[in-house]
Design a protein around this motif. Structure first.
Motif, short mmCIF file in Angstrom:
data_model
loop_
_atom_site.label_atom_id
_atom_site.label_comp_id
_atom_site.label_asym_id
_atom_site.label_seq_id
_atom_site.Cartn_x
_atom_site.Cartn_y
_atom_site.Cartn_z
N UNK A 93 -19.43 -11.89 -101.97
CA UNK A 93 -19.43 -12.09 -100.52
C UNK A 93 -19.92 -13.48 -100.17
N UNK A 94 -20.97 -13.94 -100.86
CA UNK A 94 -21.50 -15.27 -100.61
C UNK A 94 -20.47 -16.34 -100.92
N UNK A 95 -19.74 -16.16 -102.02
CA UNK A 95 -18.72 -17.14 -102.40
C UNK A 95 -17.56 -17.15 -101.41
N UNK A 96 -17.11 -15.95 -101.00
CA UNK A 96 -15.93 -15.84 -100.14
C UNK A 96 -16.19 -16.34 -98.73
N UNK A 97 -17.42 -16.17 -98.24
CA UNK A 97 -17.71 -16.53 -96.85
C UNK A 97 -18.35 -17.90 -96.69
N UNK A 116 -15.77 -10.08 -96.33
CA UNK A 116 -15.67 -11.47 -95.84
C UNK A 116 -15.32 -11.48 -94.35
N UNK A 117 -14.39 -10.59 -93.95
CA UNK A 117 -13.99 -10.54 -92.54
C UNK A 117 -15.17 -10.18 -91.66
N UNK A 118 -16.01 -9.25 -92.10
CA UNK A 118 -17.19 -8.88 -91.32
C UNK A 118 -18.16 -10.06 -91.19
N UNK A 119 -18.39 -10.76 -92.30
CA UNK A 119 -19.30 -11.91 -92.27
C UNK A 119 -18.75 -13.02 -91.39
N UNK A 120 -17.44 -13.27 -91.47
CA UNK A 120 -16.83 -14.31 -90.64
C UNK A 120 -16.83 -13.92 -89.17
#
Length: 324
Positions: A118-122, A79-83
């Motif tokens: 990942x989709x849900x978290x980001x 999530x941190x990488x996607x954000x």
């Protein structure tokens, strides 16, 4: 703890090289032995060489070849990488496409369940990008390359509210992202001094044949801080300034381009600064009075008194209209 986070924790346990029993792993993860064996099956399906050996000296371990296997990420790390990509995109980071490509490579190595997590978290975080000319990305890349190679560049730079651009030759030392804008810190040959140039105001950039040597350990962020320090009115003892207000209002106060360098402590309802008295007297009353009753100066008394005097002067000015 999420399934994939538990599996990652189990993986780090086994990477130590020692054998562990399923019961030991289950105890550390606070889960059941049966669940541990499900994790082993899932890791093996992912290509991790987990070996379970029976017998007196048996146990669970991973083969040394796993040292060459790419790292696994926890759900929060993903999530941190996607954000981080969203923030970089919003800031106009010049290597956004490369960052997106790297993120896709990571995502391609995930299992379907991980991609779904990942989709849900980001999905709950978005960054609103300010409008910028498309040329800024190219300029940032050229300026960074010039700083890296020590090459002087020729720029056409238009200041705010100026009708035409000035021609200058500058030695770019570094880039900084500040107050939602990109700046180049460069030695200006015309001024014979360090200057900051907002990148979106550079209308043209061309390399020259000249070269320069950047000062050792130069930091653009340190330059911005030192510039604010130089703009203090006096050296000597600093005064504690305490301001109370609503969180959003305090955000605006603390985000002021000059004040933010002197912020020492911040809570939801209060901000503390350390600033010399002459600078405080010269700049703060006029700035803080613009917030009206949305903030309250708690200390020092001198600043409170100065704002009261200013408010009375404004009230008196408008009271005189009623006498005409």
């Amino acid at each position: 703890m999420a399934k994939w986070d538990n599996m990652l924790s189990m993986l780090w346990m086994l990477r130590s090289g020692r054998k562990m029993t399923a019961a030991q792993i289950a105890g550390s993860l606070e889960t059941s032995v049966r669940t541990v064996y499900r994790y082993i099956d899932a890791l093996c399906a992912s290509g991790v060489p987990v070996v379970a050996e029976a017998g007196h000296d048996g146990g669970i371990r991973i083969l040394e070849s796993f040292q060459e296997t790419p790292l696994f990420f926890s759900s929060v790390e993903l999530k941190a990488l996607a954000d981080a990509f969203k923030f970089a995109q919003g800031a106009g980071y010049p290597y956004t496409e490369e960052l997106e490509s790297a993120l896709k490579k990571v995502e391609n190595g995930l299992h379907e369940e991980q991609r779904h997590d990942l989709s849900d978290l980001s999905s709950g975080l978005d960054v609103i990008s300010p409008a910028r000319p498309p040329s800024v990305v190219a300029l940032l890349r050229e300026l960074e390359q010039a700083a890296k190679e020590g090459r002087t560049v020729h720029i056409d730079y238009r200041k705010a509210n100026s009708e035409q651009a000035d021609e200058r030759e500058v030695d770019p030392y570094g880039l900084a992202y500040d107050r939602s804008e990109w700046y180049a810190v460069a030695f200006c040959h015309r001024s014979r001094a360090l200057r900051t140039f907002r990148v979106d105001r550079i209308e043209r950039l061309e390399p020259t044949g000249a070269r320069f040597e950047k000062p050792e350990h130069f930091s653009a962020s340190a330059y911005f801080r030192s510039r604010s320090e130089r703009e203090r009115e006096a050296e000597g003892p600093l005064t504690v300034i305490r301001i109370e207000g609503e969180p959003e209002t305090l955000n605006a106060v603390c985000g002021h381009w000059h004040l933010r360098h002197y912020l020492t402590e911040r809570t939801d309802r209060e901000a503390r600064f350390l600033l010399d008295a002459p600078t405080m007297d010269k700049y703060l009353p006029m700035y803080l009075i613009t917030f009206g009753p949305d903030i309250r100066v708690l200390e020092p008394p001198e600043l409170k008194s100065r704002i009261r005097e200013m408010a009375r002067g404004i009230a008196k000015h408008y009271d005189s209209d009623e006498l005409r």
